[in-house]
Design an enzyme around this catalytic site. Structure first.
Site, PDB file in Angstrom:
ATOM      1  CG  ASN A  63      42.513  31.178  50.854  1.00  0.00           C
ATOM      2  OD1 ASN A  63      41.531  31.035  50.353  1.00  0.00           O
ATOM      3  ND2 ASN A  63      43.156  32.060  51.362  1.00  0.00           N
ATOM      4  CE1 TYR A  68      41.208  35.124  40.936  1.00  0.00           C
ATOM      5  CE2 TYR A  68      39.048  34.415  39.759  1.00  0.00           C
ATOM      6  CZ  TYR A  68      39.934  34.558  40.880  1.00  0.00           C
ATOM      7  OH  TYR A  68      39.417  33.967  41.969  1.00  0.00           O
ATOM      8  CB  ALA A 103      45.104  31.823  32.167  1.00  0.00           C
TER       9      ALA A 103
END
Ligand SMILES: NC(=O)c1ccc[n+]([C@@H]2O[C@H](COP(=O)([O-])OP(=O)(O)OC[C@H]3O[C@@H](n4cnc5c(N)ncnc54)[C@H](O)[C@@H]3O)[C@@H](O)[C@H]2O)c1
Length: 255
Positions: free
Chosen positions: A96, A160, A162
Site C-alpha cells: 500500500n 507520481y 510514472a
C-alpha cells in the site's frame, strides 16, 4: 463479517495513516482482520502501525506492528521474517505504501523523481521479492499493489503518474511469472478518495473531488480496502495481472 480471509496471514505496508482518520492502508488492515486474517501492520513510523494494531485489537482481531522502511531490501526481508516468525506463514502481501508528488515535468527535480520512484515503485519490487519465496514454497499467495488513476489519466503529476503506471507494468509482468507457482498479483487504482494523505488540499478540493466522478459521492479508504479484501481472498482465485479501478467512475468520463 463473513471470514473471507479466515486462516490467512497478511502483511499490509503503510498500515498506518499520516494523520487522524482512515487511510487506504489502515482501512485494508482493519478489514483484513475483520475478515479473519492475522495482520502484520508495517509502517516506517512505528506509532502509526501501533495505532492500527490497537484499533484491530479493540475489535477482537489479531494483528501486530512492525517498523520497516520498505524502500530498503533488508527491511523488507525483516518484515517477511517477522510475519513467518509470529504467524508461521504468509498468504497475502498488500503493498500500500506510496507518497504523493504534485509537480509537473519542469518542476520535478531529479531528487523528487528518485524519492517518488523509491517509495512508490521500488518498494513494491523489494517487498514482493522478499514475500514471494515462502509463498512459492506453499504453492499459493496473493500480492496486491496500490496504484492510482493517476497512472491512467493525463494531468500534471509527473513522477507520481510514472511510478503508479510502473506498478501496473510490474503487476502484469510478475503475474505472468508467478501464476504457474500459484501466486496471484493484482493492482488497485484508487480514484480521488478522501484520506489523510490528501487532507491538506482543503475543503474546496474535497468538494471538487467528490463531484468529479459520475457517482458524485465521496470515496474513502474503506472503498479501497474492500477491493483489497476481494483481491486477497480466494474469491479472486482466477484473477491475476489485473488493475481494479476504484474511482466512482471517474476514468470513464472525459473530465
Ligand atoms: N488518497 C488518495 O486520493 C489516493 C488515490 C490514489 C492512490 N492512493 C494511494 O494509496 C496509498 C496510501 O494510502 P494511505 O491512505 O494509506 O496513505 P497515508 O500516507 O495516510 O499512509 C501511508 C503510510 O505509509 C507509511 N510509509 C510511507 N513511506 C514508507 C516507507 N518507505 N516504508 C514504510 N512505510 C512508509 C507512512 O508512514 C504512512 O503511515 C498510496 O500508495 C497512495 O499513492 C491514494
Amino acid at each position: 463479517m463473513s471470514g473471507r480471509l479466515a486462516g490467512k496471514v497478511a502483511i499490509v505496508t503503510g498500515a498506518g495513516s499520516r494523520g487522524p482518520g482512515i487511510g487506504n492502508g489502515k482501512a485494508a488492515a482493519i478489514l483484513f482482520a475483520r475478515e479473519g486474517a492475522r495482520v502484520l501492520c508495517v509502517d516506517r513510523e512505528a506509532p502509526r502501525a501501533e495505532e492500527t494494531v490497537a484499533l484491530i485489537g479493540a475489535e477482537g482481531g489479531e494483528a501486530s506492528a512492525f517498523a520497516a522502511d520498505v524502500t530498503r531490501a533488508e527491511e523488507c526481508r525483516g518484515m517477511v521474517a517477522a510475519a513467518l516468525d509470529r504467524y508461521g506463514a504468509l498468504d497475502v502481501l498488500h503493498n500500500n505504501v506510496g507518497v504523493e508528488s504534485r509537480k509537473d515535468l519542469m518542476e520535478t527535480s531529479e531528487e523528487e523523481w528518485d524519492r517518488v520512484m523509491a517509495v512508490d515503485l521500488k518498494s513494491m519490487f523489494l517487498a514482493t521479492q522478499a514475500a514471494v519465496p515462502p509463498m512459492v514454497e506453499r504453492g499459493r499467495g496473493a500480492v496486491v499493489c496500490v496504484s492510482s488513476v493517476a497512472a491512467l489519466r493525463g494531468h500534471g503529476r509527473t513522477a507520481y503518474a510514472a511510478a503508479k503506471a510502473g506498478i501496473i507494468g510490474f503487476v502484469r509482468s510478475t503475474a505472468a511469472q508467478l501464476g504457474p507457482k500459484g501466486i496471484r498479483v493484482n493492482a488497485i487504482a484508487p480514484g480521488q478518495v478522501w484520506t489523510p494523505m490528501v487532507e491538506a488540499l482543503g475543503p474546496e478540493a474535497r468538494e471538487r473531488r467528490r463531484r468529479a466522478s459520475p457517482l458524485g459521492t465521496e470515496g474513502s479508504g474503506w472503498d479501497v480496502g474492500w477491493a483489497a479484501v476481494y483481491l486477497a481472498s480466494d474469491e479472486a482465485r482466477w484473477v491475476t495481472g489485473q488493475t481494479l479501478v476504484v474511482d466512482g467512475g471517474l476514468t470513464v468520463t472525459t473530465r
